[in-house]
Write a protein that holds these residues in place. Structure first.
Motif, PDB file in Angstrom:
ATOM      1  N   ALA A 191       0.829  -1.207   0.000  1.00  0.00           N
ATOM      2  CA  ALA A 191       0.000   0.000   0.000  1.00  0.00           C
ATOM      3  C   ALA A 191       0.864   1.258   0.000  1.00  0.00           C
ATOM      4  O   ALA A 191       0.450   2.292  -0.515  1.00  0.00           O
ATOM      5  CB  ALA A 191      -0.927  -0.001   1.211  1.00  0.00           C
ATOM      6  N   GLY A 192       2.065   1.190   0.581  1.00  0.00           N
ATOM      7  CA  GLY A 192       2.914   2.381   0.609  1.00  0.00           C
ATOM      8  C   GLY A 192       4.280   2.118   1.212  1.00  0.00           C
ATOM      9  O   GLY A 192       4.430   1.289   2.102  1.00  0.00           O
ATOM     10  N   LEU A 193       5.270   2.839   0.684  1.00  0.00           N
ATOM     11  CA  LEU A 193       6.639   2.847   1.208  1.00  0.00           C
ATOM     12  C   LEU A 193       6.925   4.297   1.578  1.00  0.00           C
ATOM     13  O   LEU A 193       6.910   5.182   0.714  1.00  0.00           O
ATOM     14  CB  LEU A 193       7.624   2.339   0.154  1.00  0.00           C
ATOM     15  CG  LEU A 193       7.370   0.923  -0.353  1.00  0.00           C
ATOM     16  CD1 LEU A 193       8.219   0.631  -1.586  1.00  0.00           C
ATOM     17  CD2 LEU A 193       7.652  -0.100   0.744  1.00  0.00           C
ATOM     18  N   PHE A 194       7.179   4.564   2.861  1.00  0.00           N
ATOM     19  CA  PHE A 194       7.180   5.926   3.379  1.00  0.00           C
ATOM     20  C   PHE A 194       8.506   6.351   4.004  1.00  0.00           C
ATOM     21  O   PHE A 194       9.228   5.531   4.579  1.00  0.00           O
ATOM     22  CB  PHE A 194       6.085   6.073   4.445  1.00  0.00           C
ATOM     23  CG  PHE A 194       4.713   5.785   3.934  1.00  0.00           C
ATOM     24  CD1 PHE A 194       3.985   6.753   3.264  1.00  0.00           C
ATOM     25  CD2 PHE A 194       4.142   4.535   4.117  1.00  0.00           C
ATOM     26  CE1 PHE A 194       2.710   6.481   2.778  1.00  0.00           C
ATOM     27  CE2 PHE A 194       2.875   4.250   3.641  1.00  0.00           C
ATOM     28  CZ  PHE A 194       2.159   5.235   2.971  1.00  0.00           C
ATOM     29  N   LEU A 195       8.755   7.662   3.902  1.00  0.00           N
ATOM     30  CA  LEU A 195       9.829   8.332   4.630  1.00  0.00           C
ATOM     31  C   LEU A 195       9.171   9.406   5.477  1.00  0.00           C
ATOM     32  O   LEU A 195       8.478  10.280   4.949  1.00  0.00           O
ATOM     33  CB  LEU A 195      10.803   9.032   3.672  1.00  0.00           C
ATOM     34  CG  LEU A 195      11.716   8.212   2.813  1.00  0.00           C
ATOM     35  CD1 LEU A 195      12.548   9.133   1.920  1.00  0.00           C
ATOM     36  CD2 LEU A 195      12.636   7.382   3.673  1.00  0.00           C
ATOM     37  N   ASN A 196       9.359   9.338   6.773  1.00  0.00           N
ATOM     38  CA  ASN A 196       8.833  10.347   7.681  1.00  0.00           C
ATOM     39  C   ASN A 196      10.016  11.187   8.161  1.00  0.00           C
ATOM     40  O   ASN A 196      10.913  10.668   8.829  1.00  0.00           O
ATOM     41  CB  ASN A 196       8.160   9.689   8.890  1.00  0.00           C
ATOM     42  CG  ASN A 196       6.977   8.846   8.474  1.00  0.00           C
ATOM     43  OD1 ASN A 196       5.917   9.370   8.187  1.00  0.00           O
ATOM     44  ND2 ASN A 196       7.166   7.542   8.410  1.00  0.00           N
ATOM     45  N   THR A 248      11.506   5.262   8.624  1.00  0.00           N
ATOM     46  CA  THR A 248      10.942   4.549   7.486  1.00  0.00           C
ATOM     47  C   THR A 248       9.622   3.900   7.885  1.00  0.00           C
ATOM     48  O   THR A 248       9.358   3.679   9.071  1.00  0.00           O
ATOM     49  CB  THR A 248      11.900   3.453   6.990  1.00  0.00           C
ATOM     50  OG1 THR A 248      12.096   2.504   8.045  1.00  0.00           O
ATOM     51  CG2 THR A 248      13.228   4.038   6.551  1.00  0.00           C
ATOM     52  N   GLY A 249       8.824   3.593   6.905  1.00  0.00           N
ATOM     53  CA  GLY A 249       7.573   2.909   7.183  1.00  0.00           C
ATOM     54  C   GLY A 249       7.052   2.221   5.935  1.00  0.00           C
ATOM     55  O   GLY A 249       7.340   2.641   4.810  1.00  0.00           O
ATOM     56  N   THR A 250       6.324   1.150   6.153  1.00  0.00           N
ATOM     57  CA  THR A 250       5.666   0.440   5.061  1.00  0.00           C
ATOM     58  C   THR A 250       4.221   0.188   5.448  1.00  0.00           C
ATOM     59  O   THR A 250       3.889   0.097   6.635  1.00  0.00           O
ATOM     60  CB  THR A 250       6.340  -0.918   4.751  1.00  0.00           C
ATOM     61  OG1 THR A 250       6.299  -1.725   5.926  1.00  0.00           O
ATOM     62  CG2 THR A 250       7.775  -0.736   4.307  1.00  0.00           C
TER      63      THR A 250
END
Length: 164
Positions: free
Chosen positions: A112-117, A129-131
């Motif tokens: 659903a998403g690969l994230f950088l916070n 990081t987050g997925t």
């Protein structure tokens, strides 16, 4: 998910705000606190554009390149912001390139998403990081590979960090 403390905040902020380094990331959310709070939701409003503009744009996402100059204007000055939070997502069209670059095959439809916070507060800057997955899984391969990719990306751009 990992937390990376950025060693040289000033250099990173220059790359973030005056360089095209993050321009291709989708902006999901931005909050900057200076003398007041500025919030950007990252929601795209198609009705703002003509049909031709939408076709030329080619995407219905808000990219960092669309907002970067505005963020710079909010922060510009002698004082650092009280806090800043920016959430980036790797564009879904780049998931295949991400997968291929690691030599790992996974079902892209499940991601659903690969994230950088990016979080700045109390004069410290961290990237977390987050997925997000569309299915429940105990397999953490995608999480680990995303963490590895982010560290390589930062290192390739001479952005040094400590893993916490």
């Amino acid at each position: 998910m990992i937390s990376l403390k950025i060693d040289d905040v000033k250099s990173f902020m220059a790359k973030l705000l005056t360089n095209t380094l993050f321009d291709e990331f989708v902006l999901k959310e931005m909050e900057i606190q200076t003398f007041t709070s500025f919030n950007v939701t990252g929601q795209f409003h198609e009705s703002f554009f003509s049909k031709d503009e939408l076709e030329e744009r080619g995407s219905s996402a808000v990219f960092w390149r669309d907002i970067r100059a505005i963020a710079l204007a909010m922060i510009r000055g002698n004082k650092t912001p009280l806090s800043m939070k920016i959430v980036f997502q790797l564009p879904k069209g780049d998931y295949g390139k991400f997968s291929e670059s690691l030599g790992v095959k996974f079902n892209l439809e499940e991601v659903a998403g690969l994230f950088l916070n990016i979080r700045f507060e109390k004069n410290e800057l961290r990237i977390i990081t987050g997925t997000a997955m569309k299915i429940f899984t105990l397999d953490k391969t995608i999480d680990q590979e995303w963490d590895t990719w982010v560290k390589k990306f930062l290192h390739s751009q001479s952005i040094y960090f400590e893993e916490e």
